[in-house]
Design a protein around this motif. Structure first.
Motif, mmCIF file in Angstrom:
data_model
loop_
_atom_site.group_PDB
_atom_site.id
_atom_site.type_symbol
_atom_site.label_atom_id
_atom_site.label_comp_id
_atom_site.label_asym_id
_atom_site.label_seq_id
_atom_site.Cartn_x
_atom_site.Cartn_y
_atom_site.Cartn_z
ATOM 1 N N ARG A 181 13.758 -6.226 -9.557
ATOM 2 C CA ARG A 181 12.131 -6.084 -9.784
ATOM 3 C C ARG A 181 11.649 -6.231 -8.444
ATOM 4 O O ARG A 181 12.226 -6.686 -7.589
ATOM 5 N N VAL A 182 10.931 -5.008 -7.525
ATOM 6 C CA VAL A 182 10.884 -4.903 -6.553
ATOM 7 C C VAL A 182 9.408 -5.010 -6.690
ATOM 8 O O VAL A 182 8.121 -3.976 -6.972
ATOM 9 N N THR A 183 9.001 -5.575 -5.898
ATOM 10 C CA THR A 183 7.470 -5.569 -5.258
ATOM 11 C C THR A 183 6.328 -5.007 -4.084
ATOM 12 O O THR A 183 7.014 -4.381 -2.972
ATOM 13 N N ASP A 184 5.951 -3.837 -4.410
ATOM 14 C CA ASP A 184 5.013 -2.967 -3.921
ATOM 15 C C ASP A 184 3.928 -3.997 -3.077
ATOM 16 O O ASP A 184 2.966 -4.001 -3.118
ATOM 17 N N TRP A 185 4.504 -4.247 -1.233
ATOM 18 C CA TRP A 185 3.398 -4.729 -0.616
ATOM 19 C C TRP A 185 2.895 -3.096 0.635
ATOM 20 O O TRP A 185 1.997 -3.681 0.837
ATOM 21 N N THR A 186 3.676 -2.010 0.119
ATOM 22 C CA THR A 186 2.854 -1.527 1.358
ATOM 23 C C THR A 186 1.636 -0.378 0.467
ATOM 24 O O THR A 186 0.693 0.334 1.188
ATOM 25 N N THR A 187 0.871 -0.500 -0.225
ATOM 26 C CA THR A 187 -0.632 -0.068 -0.730
ATOM 27 C C THR A 187 -1.458 -1.220 -1.272
ATOM 28 O O THR A 187 -0.932 -2.360 -1.339
ATOM 29 N N GLN A 188 -2.482 -0.716 -0.868
ATOM 30 C CA GLN A 188 -3.476 -1.427 -1.240
ATOM 31 C C GLN A 188 -4.834 -0.832 -2.045
ATOM 32 O O GLN A 188 -5.620 -0.424 -1.047
ATOM 33 N N ALA A 189 -4.668 -0.874 -3.125
ATOM 34 C CA ALA A 189 -5.513 -0.303 -4.095
ATOM 35 C C ALA A 189 -7.554 -0.863 -3.850
ATOM 36 O O ALA A 189 -8.485 -0.221 -3.973
ATOM 37 N N ASN A 190 -7.759 -2.442 -4.220
ATOM 38 C CA ASN A 190 -8.799 -2.393 -3.867
ATOM 39 C C ASN A 190 -9.621 -3.676 -2.908
ATOM 40 O O ASN A 190 -8.560 -3.853 -1.961
ATOM 41 N N ALA A 191 -10.443 -4.096 -2.800
ATOM 42 C CA ALA A 191 -10.621 -4.247 -1.819
ATOM 43 C C ALA A 191 -10.342 -6.348 -1.364
ATOM 44 O O ALA A 191 -10.430 -7.075 -0.492
ATOM 45 N N ASN A 192 -10.049 -6.554 -3.021
ATOM 46 C CA ASN A 192 -9.421 -8.099 -2.773
ATOM 47 C C ASN A 192 -7.977 -8.287 -2.171
ATOM 48 O O ASN A 192 -7.661 -9.139 -2.813
#
Length: 138
Positions: A87-98
């Motif tokens: 399982r790899v967590t995606d720390w690079t993108t941010q889609a929402n303001a929260n």
């Protein structure tokens, strides 16, 4: 190992990985509104490819023998049966303001893709066994 056994074993592993991918995608959708949750995905194929390449490279390498325990250890080929999905967590993108980066539409499309792949793998497994059944009749 014969081709049939290896094929069925690989298909079985791929079906297990697809099941894990379904769980991860479902978990992503379930947490799509949780602040600061980061989407996850499953990495398996790249590690499997690396294992097969290491086995191919081992056949072409010069075979050395370690005659003393103080010798450097030689690179042992990576067995594809030992490859585990990660399982790899995606720390690079941010889609929402929260701070949450889960896109529910993408995850829903991903689930449909996973379902189609699972069906294809089931059909390939069925085909492998039908070939054996056909060979046994003759």
């Amino acid at each position: 190992m014969n081709t049939f056994t290896q094929s069925v074993e690989l298909l079985h592993r791929a079906m297990d990985v697809n099941q894990l991918r379904m769980q991860v995608a479902s978990n992503n959708i379930a947490n799509s509104e949780v602040p600061n949750y980061k989407r996850q995905e499953v990495n398996f194929e790249s590690e499997l490819k690396r294992a097969f390449e290491s086995q191919e490279d081992a056949g072409r390498q010069l075979q050395l023998t370690a005659t003393d325990s103080r010798h450097f250890s030689l690179e042992i080929p990576y067995n594809w049966r030992n490859v585990e999905p990660r399982r790899v967590t995606d720390w690079t993108t941010q889609a929402n303001a929260n701070g949450n980066n889960v896109d529910p539409e993408f995850e829903a499309t991903n689930i449909l893709e996973i379902q189609m792949k699972y069906r294809l793998l089931a059909q390939l497994t069925n085909f492998e066994f039908s070939q054996v059944k056909l060979a046994m009749r003759k």
